[in-house]
Design a protein around this motif. Structure first.
Motif, PDB file in Angstrom:
ATOM      1  N   ILE A  27       0.833  -1.204   0.000  1.00 16.49           N
ATOM      2  CA  ILE A  27       0.000   0.000   0.000  1.00 16.49           C
ATOM      3  C   ILE A  27       0.865   1.251   0.000  1.00 16.49           C
ATOM      4  O   ILE A  27       0.555   2.232  -0.695  1.00 16.49           O
ATOM      5  CB  ILE A  27      -0.969  -0.013   1.202  1.00 16.49           C
ATOM      6  N   ILE A  31       0.759   4.294  -2.768  1.00 17.06           N
ATOM      7  CA  ILE A  31       0.687   5.734  -2.496  1.00 17.06           C
ATOM      8  C   ILE A  31       1.829   6.455  -3.206  1.00 17.06           C
ATOM      9  O   ILE A  31       1.622   7.477  -3.877  1.00 17.06           O
ATOM     10  CB  ILE A  31       0.709   6.004  -0.980  1.00 17.06           C
ATOM     11  N   GLU A  32       3.026   5.899  -3.076  1.00 18.10           N
ATOM     12  CA  GLU A  32       4.200   6.516  -3.708  1.00 18.10           C
ATOM     13  C   GLU A  32       4.089   6.523  -5.235  1.00 18.10           C
ATOM     14  O   GLU A  32       4.604   7.426  -5.897  1.00 18.10           O
ATOM     15  CB  GLU A  32       5.470   5.809  -3.251  1.00 18.10           C
ATOM     16  N   GLY A  34       1.305   6.882  -6.832  1.00 19.13           N
ATOM     17  CA  GLY A  34       0.199   7.749  -7.229  1.00 19.13           C
ATOM     18  C   GLY A  34      -1.060   7.021  -7.651  1.00 19.13           C
ATOM     19  O   GLY A  34      -1.831   7.524  -8.469  1.00 19.13           O
ATOM     20  N   ARG A  35      -1.279   5.844  -7.107  1.00 17.87           N
ATOM     21  CA  ARG A  35      -2.485   5.072  -7.442  1.00 17.87           C
ATOM     22  C   ARG A  35      -3.724   5.801  -6.922  1.00 17.87           C
ATOM     23  O   ARG A  35      -3.652   6.596  -5.986  1.00 17.87           O
ATOM     24  CB  ARG A  35      -2.412   3.675  -6.833  1.00 17.87           C
ATOM     25  N   PRO A  36      -4.892   5.506  -7.481  1.00 17.27           N
ATOM     26  CA  PRO A  36      -6.131   6.174  -7.058  1.00 17.27           C
ATOM     27  C   PRO A  36      -6.444   5.928  -5.573  1.00 17.27           C
ATOM     28  O   PRO A  36      -6.228   4.837  -5.046  1.00 17.27           O
ATOM     29  CB  PRO A  36      -7.209   5.537  -7.945  1.00 17.27           C
ATOM     30  N   CYS A  37      -6.962   6.971  -4.947  1.00 19.11           N
ATOM     31  CA  CYS A  37      -7.259   6.910  -3.509  1.00 19.11           C
ATOM     32  C   CYS A  37      -8.268   5.815  -3.168  1.00 19.11           C
ATOM     33  O   CYS A  37      -8.169   5.196  -2.112  1.00 19.11           O
ATOM     34  CB  CYS A  37      -7.769   8.261  -3.021  1.00 19.11           C
ATOM     35  N   VAL A  38      -9.225   5.572  -4.053  1.00 23.34           N
ATOM     36  CA  VAL A  38     -10.224   4.536  -3.782  1.00 23.34           C
ATOM     37  C   VAL A  38      -9.549   3.163  -3.687  1.00 23.34           C
ATOM     38  O   VAL A  38      -9.864   2.371  -2.793  1.00 23.34           O
ATOM     39  CB  VAL A  38     -11.333   4.527  -4.865  1.00 23.34           C
ATOM     40  N   GLU A  39      -8.619   2.886  -4.563  1.00 18.15           N
ATOM     41  CA  GLU A  39      -7.879   1.614  -4.513  1.00 18.15           C
ATOM     42  C   GLU A  39      -7.067   1.509  -3.229  1.00 18.15           C
ATOM     43  O   GLU A  39      -7.035   0.449  -2.590  1.00 18.15           O
ATOM     44  CB  GLU A  39      -6.941   1.490  -5.718  1.00 18.15           C
ATOM     45  N   ILE A  40      -6.431   2.610  -2.854  1.00 19.58           N
ATOM     46  CA  ILE A  40      -5.614   2.620  -1.637  1.00 19.58           C
ATOM     47  C   ILE A  40      -6.500   2.391  -0.411  1.00 19.58           C
ATOM     48  O   ILE A  40      -6.173   1.590   0.469  1.00 19.58           O
ATOM     49  CB  ILE A  40      -4.822   3.936  -1.523  1.00 19.58           C
ATOM     50  N   ALA A  41      -7.634   3.090  -0.365  1.00 20.86           N
ATOM     51  CA  ALA A  41      -8.548   2.941   0.769  1.00 20.86           C
ATOM     52  C   ALA A  41      -9.054   1.509   0.879  1.00 20.86           C
ATOM     53  O   ALA A  41      -9.157   0.956   1.985  1.00 20.86           O
ATOM     54  CB  ALA A  41      -9.717   3.916   0.632  1.00 20.86           C
ATOM     55  N   GLN A  42      -9.344   0.902  -0.254  1.00 19.32           N
ATOM     56  CA  GLN A  42      -9.819  -0.489  -0.260  1.00 19.32           C
ATOM     57  C   GLN A  42      -8.754  -1.416   0.321  1.00 19.32           C
ATOM     58  O   GLN A  42      -9.059  -2.298   1.141  1.00 19.32           O
ATOM     59  CB  GLN A  42     -10.169  -0.902  -1.687  1.00 19.32           C
TER      60      GLN A  42
END
Length: 92
Positions: A27, A31-32, A34-42
């Protein structure tokens, strides 16, 4: 020094936490990169669930074994057992 305290469930808990640790590192990379926030939150949600399940397993195992042992041994310090139950139940 405290006596080593292990249960049959501990190796499984360690494995679960190691997987969560690896997942968390992934994860950070997301973040580093620049992946979409929705994917990161999931993915953060998945790690959170894994850690919560590890905690529940640890606590339930403790309740099943340690406190059962205390009930089975009436000579044991019942006051200490009650305090231990109160202390660990805060984490449920």
């Amino acid at each position: 020094m405290t006596e080593k305290h292990t249960h049959q469930s501990h190796p499984g808990i360690v494995n679960r936490l190691k997987r969560a640790n690896g997942h968390l590192r992934s994860i950070i990379n997301m973040i580093e990169d620049g992946r979409p926030c929705v994917e990161i939150a999931q993915q953060l949600h998945a790690v959170e669930k894994a850690v919560m399940q590890a905690k529940k397993t640890l606590i339930y195992d403790h309740l099943d074994h340690c406190l059962d042992d205390a009930v089975d041994n009436p000579e044991a310090n019942s006051e200490q057992t009650i305090e231990e139950f109160k202390a660990i139940s805060r984490y449920l």
